[in-house]
Design a protein around this motif. Structure first.
Motif, PDB file in Angstrom:
ATOM      1  N   ALA A   1      54.752   7.613  50.363  1.00  0.00           N
ATOM      2  CA  ALA A   1      55.670   6.827  51.189  1.00  0.00           C
ATOM      3  C   ALA A   1      56.649   7.745  51.913  1.00  0.00           C
ATOM      4  O   ALA A   1      57.098   7.450  53.016  1.00  0.00           O
ATOM      5  N   LEU A   2      56.979   8.856  51.294  1.00  0.00           N
ATOM      6  CA  LEU A   2      57.930   9.789  51.899  1.00  0.00           C
ATOM      7  C   LEU A   2      57.261  10.758  52.860  1.00  0.00           C
ATOM      8  O   LEU A   2      57.908  11.631  53.404  1.00  0.00           O
ATOM      9  N   GLY A   3      55.940  10.635  53.010  1.00  0.00           N
ATOM     10  CA  GLY A   3      55.289  11.458  54.028  1.00  0.00           C
ATOM     11  C   GLY A   3      54.294  12.476  53.501  1.00  0.00           C
ATOM     12  O   GLY A   3      53.862  13.344  54.249  1.00  0.00           O
TER      13      GLY A   3
ATOM     14  N   LEU B   1      63.184  15.632  49.128  1.00  0.00           N
ATOM     15  CA  LEU B   1      61.717  15.530  49.116  1.00  0.00           C
ATOM     16  C   LEU B   1      61.077  15.203  50.473  1.00  0.00           C
ATOM     17  O   LEU B   1      60.114  15.864  50.872  1.00  0.00           O
ATOM     18  N   PRO B   2      61.601  14.215  51.222  1.00  0.00           N
ATOM     19  CA  PRO B   2      60.972  13.966  52.533  1.00  0.00           C
ATOM     20  C   PRO B   2      61.063  15.174  53.458  1.00  0.00           C
ATOM     21  O   PRO B   2      60.177  15.395  54.281  1.00  0.00           O
TER      22      PRO B   2
ATOM     23  N   ARG C   1      55.031   8.032  58.858  1.00  0.00           N
ATOM     24  CA  ARG C   1      56.008   7.561  57.877  1.00  0.00           C
ATOM     25  C   ARG C   1      57.128   8.564  57.728  1.00  0.00           C
ATOM     26  O   ARG C   1      58.308   8.237  57.733  1.00  0.00           O
ATOM     27  N   ASN C   2      56.705   9.808  57.614  1.00  0.00           N
ATOM     28  CA  ASN C   2      57.675  10.870  57.405  1.00  0.00           C
ATOM     29  C   ASN C   2      58.609  11.024  58.598  1.00  0.00           C
ATOM     30  O   ASN C   2      59.793  11.283  58.464  1.00  0.00           O
TER      31      ASN C   2
ATOM     32  N   ARG D   1      55.638   9.782  46.800  1.00  0.00           N
ATOM     33  CA  ARG D   1      55.479  10.953  47.661  1.00  0.00           C
ATOM     34  C   ARG D   1      54.764  10.578  48.959  1.00  0.00           C
ATOM     35  O   ARG D   1      55.118  11.044  50.036  1.00  0.00           O
TER      36      ARG D   1
ATOM     37  N   ILE E   1      61.967   9.907  41.829  1.00  0.00           N
ATOM     38  CA  ILE E   1      61.111  10.650  40.903  1.00  0.00           C
ATOM     39  C   ILE E   1      61.969  11.099  39.730  1.00  0.00           C
ATOM     40  O   ILE E   1      62.982  11.776  39.905  1.00  0.00           O
TER      41      ILE E   1
ATOM     42  N   LEU F   1      52.664   1.146  55.093  1.00  0.00           N
ATOM     43  CA  LEU F   1      52.165   1.225  53.731  1.00  0.00           C
ATOM     44  C   LEU F   1      50.947   0.328  53.603  1.00  0.00           C
ATOM     45  O   LEU F   1      50.205   0.397  52.646  1.00  0.00           O
TER      46      LEU F   1
ATOM     47  N   PHE G   1      62.468   4.684  53.629  1.00  0.00           N
ATOM     48  CA  PHE G   1      62.248   3.525  52.754  1.00  0.00           C
ATOM     49  C   PHE G   1      63.345   3.383  51.712  1.00  0.00           C
ATOM     50  O   PHE G   1      63.784   4.367  51.111  1.00  0.00           O
TER      51      PHE G   1
ATOM     52  N   TYR H   1      58.253  17.528  52.899  1.00  0.00           N
ATOM     53  CA  TYR H   1      57.014  17.156  53.596  1.00  0.00           C
ATOM     54  C   TYR H   1      57.138  17.298  55.104  1.00  0.00           C
ATOM     55  O   TYR H   1      56.143  17.199  55.820  1.00  0.00           O
TER      56      TYR H   1
ATOM     57  N   ALA I   1      50.771   9.146  57.024  1.00  0.00           N
ATOM     58  CA  ALA I   1      51.756   9.884  56.242  1.00  0.00           C
ATOM     59  C   ALA I   1      52.732  10.612  57.163  1.00  0.00           C
ATOM     60  O   ALA I   1      53.942  10.620  56.940  1.00  0.00           O
ATOM     61  N   GLN I   2      52.178  11.197  58.236  1.00  0.00           N
ATOM     62  CA  GLN I   2      53.040  11.934  59.162  1.00  0.00           C
ATOM     63  C   GLN I   2      54.006  10.999  59.891  1.00  0.00           C
ATOM     64  O   GLN I   2      55.182  11.313  60.048  1.00  0.00           O
TER      65      GLN I   2
END
Lengths: 233, 409
Positions: free
Chosen positions: B318-320, A106-107, A81-82, B316, A95, A54, A87, A110, A78-79
């Motif tokens: 942080a989640l990728g 949600l993860p 992290r995913n 969002r 959300i 982050l 986290f 993505y 981002a990739q």
């Protein structure tokens, strides 16, 4: 799993430069449950944010699951992290207009997982944190402990290499805190690597190793006899 | 772009954030709606003007006679000029290349009776060419013809409203009306787009009128239609040489402003159209202003929306979520809402315009309309601007580090 060498990080505050991390060396093996302790301003959150991609370090190297983490552009970060990280935040960061299940899914969205599979997995992980019946509820209808368990399910959903928890019990009363820690211990027992940032002694003692941070350096790094949270519940 | 998952994500965001959706949509719909209505009103105004002045043929010169203001060739000033039959002949003879129709017009009031009905009307004693000058449309029977002129017949052509008033639904053709104690045969009924007054005229042969008035050869006005192929410039040239010829013939000083007057319908039309165009520009400017306000509105709301979502976007990320997917999500949502709302506003506006149609005639707005192209162009412009206005904060939100976004409370 995690290898960190000589990590430095400074923040520019107006005309002053604040040296937060002053050379951190530290490794985490797979399956460890590590508490990072320190008073506020010790740099523990900064360290976690760098571990979580982050935030970026000024100097030093960071290797995660044998992948060097450097020169990341936003997309790559981002990739990673995913793919690598889950986290858990102090303030849950769900959300608010999505149901518990949608938050957990949600993860996976993505990751490009199909809708049906997302729902199945989300339900599975909600079940693991004991909230299967709350799948269709919005965060506003859940208690603090429930919210944090949803957040843990969300962190687990993408099946990450490492779970990073930033003061996961900071917003919870002690009973709920122990419930959450019990869950984290259970997940760790299954072989997951977890890093917990906390300033609470009792929470840290529920981990297997405590890294004490003070003024940007590691003051003490000790393996401890783990206190099972179930004893308190 | 068309992934089902992405759309589901967008529909969910839209339906779970109704106020935000409504505000964005409302600004867009209102902007487009007002734009469409204003442009439509502008066009309606222009329509009214065109209708007012296009009723008469535009290739027409009206020749009036009056008093001279200057002495010339031994004649005193204040001499009254009178058109006579030989003026018609002279114009025809001297300008064969220019003249399409020529007709005199002698206007008189008359008290007209048929059976028990009676009324006062205006009569116009004319030649057959007058039909083309006034764009008179025959409903029944015929217009005056050369035979009526030559034989000085007592035939009349009456307006639609004259027939309605006097004949009460009876067929007027072949019936006799009483006018100045003379019986006149109705040979035709006409209509005219120029309004009610135009349909209350009674036309008769100018030679008959002259016969009744002690067999003189005096004419009230002369109306000359020049050939349309001359165009506006040719018409002006014809007007100048005709004026010169008639002043010469009538012994009027060339620089005398009095004596004779020529009114060029095309000139007048042009002035009025210019006025209508100016009004249309004013409407258009207000309309464009509204559109710009709409754009600013959309931009402001998008800025607010992205600001409000900073934390969510941080989660969002942080989640990728990649920066691209964040931008796409915000933009697609913005474009989707503005498109739907824009078209709703556009069709509402068009609906209101077609609902108004002729009901605002009194306020000089007739048949307001907007070109489909203009309406769609304005809508697309607003959508593009909404997207652009969304793009800038969305890009900033996508660039912001997740850690900062997460701290944002």
């Amino acid at each position: 799993m995690i290898e960190i060498k000589d990590l430095h990080k400074s923040y520019i505050m107006g005309s002053n430069s604040l040296h937060v991390l002053k050379g951190i060396d530290f490794n985490v093996e797979e399956g460890e449950l590590v508490a990072i302790m320190g008073s506020s301003g010790s740099g523990k959150s900064t360290l976690l944010n760098i571990l979580g991609m982050l935030d970026v370090a000024d100097e030093g190297s960071y290797t995660l699951d044998s992948v060097p983490i450097k020169n990341l552009n936003e997309k790559k970060a981002a990739q990673y992290r995913n793919k690598f990280l889950g986290f858990i935040f102090q303030s849950f960061n769900l959300i608010n207009y999505k149901t518990a299940m949608e938050n957990v899914a949600l993860p996976l969205y993505y990751q490009g997982v199909s809708r049906k599979e997302r729902q199945e997995k989300a339900l599975k992980y909600l079940g693991q944190v004991g909230l299967a019946e709350w799948a269709t509820h919005l965060p506003s209808e859940l208690s603090g402990g429930q919210k944090q368990r949803v957040a843990i399910a969300r962190a687990m959903a993408s099946e990450p290499k490492v779970l990073l928890a930033d003061e996961p019990t900071g917003a919870l009363d002690s009973t709920t805190s122990y419930e959450v820690m019990e869950l984290i211990q259970k997940i760790n027992d299954e072989g997951n690597t977890i890093l917990v940032v906390t300033h609470e002694e009792d929470i840290a003692k529920m981990c297997k190793r405590i890294v004490h941070l003070k003024d940007g350096i590691i003051e003490k790094d000790e393996k401890i006899e783990q206190v099972r949270a179930s004893e308190y519940v | 772009m068309f992934s089902r998952d992405r759309w589901q994500e967008i529909f969910q965001t839209i339906s779970k954030n109704k106020l935000r959706t409504f505000l964005t949509g409302f600004a867009v719909a209102l902007g487009i709606f007002i734009f469409v209505v204003l442009v439509g009103f502008g066009n309606g105004l222009k329509n009214t003007f065109q209708e007012f002045f296009l009723d008469d043929a535009t290739n027409t010169l009206f020749l009036f006679a009056g008093k001279t203001t200057k002495p010339y060739k031994g004649f005193k000033s204040n001499r009254f000029i009178q058109w006579e039959n030989n003026d018609l002949e002279d114009i025809k003879k001297n300008f064969p290349m220019f003249v399409q129709y020529i007709t005199p017009r002698i206007t008189r009031g008359a008290f007209v009776k048929y059976k028990n009905e009676s009324n006062n009307y205006t009569t116009r004693a004319v030649a057959p060419g007058h039909q083309f000058v006034e764009k008179t449309i025959m409903m029944k029977g015929r217009y005056l013809n050369e035979y009526d002129i030559e034989k000085r017949t007592k035939n009349v052509v009456i307006g639609r409203l004259v027939a309605k008033d006097l004949f009460k639904g009876e067929d007027p053709i072949g019936k006799y009306i009483d006018m100045g104690d003379i019986a006149w045969k109705v040979v035709g009924v006409f209509q005219d787009d120029g309004g009610d007054n135009e349909e209350r005229y009674i036309y008769l042969s100018y030679t008959t009128r002259q016969l009744i008035e002690k067999n003189n050869d005096k004419l009230g006005q002369i109306i000359v239609a020049f050939k349309p192929e001359l165009g506006h410039q040719g018409g002006l040239a014809f007007e100048r040489s005709l004026s010169k010829f008639l002043k010469d013939k009538k012994n009027i000083a060339p620089d005398d402003q009095g004596g004779i007057f020529i009114r060029n319908v095309a000139d007048q039309l042009k002035q009025n159209q210019q006025f209508a165009t100016v009004l249309q520009y004013i409407f258009g400017t207000i309309a464009i202003g509204t559109l710009v306000f709409g754009m600013i509105g959309v931009g402001t709301i998008m800025l607010f929306v992205v600001k409000e979502r900073t934390k969510e976007l941080g989660i969002r990320k942080a989640l990728g979520a990649t920066p691209k997917s964040v931008i796409n999500m915000v933009l697609q949502e913005a474009v989707f809402i503005t498109t739907i709302a824009g078209y709703i506003g556009m069709f509402l506006g068009i609906g209101v315009l077609s609902g108004i149609k002729d009901s605002l005639d009194e306020y000089f707005i007739k048949n307001p309309y907007i070109g489909m192209g203009t309406a769609i162009f304005a809508t697309i412009l607003l959508i593009l601007f909404g997207a652009l206005a969304g793009f800038i904060p969305a890009r900033r939100a996508a660039r912001i580090k997740p850690i900062e976004a997460l701290r944002d409370e």
